[in-house]
Design an enzyme around this catalytic site. Sequence first.
Site, PDB file in Angstrom:
ATOM      1  N   HIS A 154      32.327  37.495  -1.691  1.00 58.29           N
ATOM      2  CA  HIS A 154      31.613  36.618  -0.749  1.00 58.29           C
ATOM      3  C   HIS A 154      32.247  36.570   0.635  1.00 58.29           C
ATOM      4  CE1 HIS A 154      28.711  35.460  -3.693  1.00 58.29           C
ATOM      5  NE2 HIS A 154      29.568  34.809  -4.432  1.00 58.29           N
ATOM      6  N   ASP A 159      32.650  42.503   0.176  1.00 58.04           N
ATOM      7  CA  ASP A 159      31.353  42.781  -0.444  1.00 58.04           C
ATOM      8  C   ASP A 159      30.841  44.175  -0.115  1.00 58.04           C
ATOM      9  OD1 ASP A 159      31.520  40.304  -1.544  1.00 58.04           O
ATOM     10  OD2 ASP A 159      29.747  39.466  -0.566  1.00 58.04           O
TER      11      ASP A 159
END
Length: 198
Positions: A154, A159
């Site tokens: 996150h 990511d």
Amino acid sequence: MHKTRIEDITFAFVDIETTGLSPRRGDRVCEVAVLKNRAGETLDSFVRLVNPGCPIPPQASAVHRITDDMVSGEPRFEAIAPALANEVAGCVIVCHNASFDVPFLEFEFGQAGLRFPAAHVLDTLKFARRHGGFQSNRLGNIATALGYCPDGWHRALADVKMTEFVFLHFLNLFREKGARTLDDLKRLELSCKCDFAQ
């Protein structure tokens, strides 16, 4: 470009963090990252915190751990938009859940008086749903199931690294089944079969 060989494509893995779930409700981008790969080799990375011009709600900060203090001295999106456009120009964009990231980026570019660069987009979420059989199709859960430790999940750079890892897993699977071109990958995004001739 549809007939371009996979090994000749530069893939730009893109992820954003935001103040909420919808730009139509006034939510904005507060972090963006791009990781570029061609023929399995990482070429370049781009990561920027962005001042969204509005407070980051506590529920959003609880997910990505980005706070108002962290972005207070950072540039607004319009200041980084040209560099971001240059990063993805000529690339095939890969996201996990592109239906979230791409509309946000289109909105932000529009607010800056620019157009988000036209590009083919591939979605590892669609690949996972059609070809993965995972218990959960959330990015970190897929990465974990494939043996990757999703450290920093996150945050945008973490990511995109996970998205690259997951994409390369599917790319190896698809190439074993005969996928050779971008057109093959686009069809696999929509199909539940790997039925390309060797």
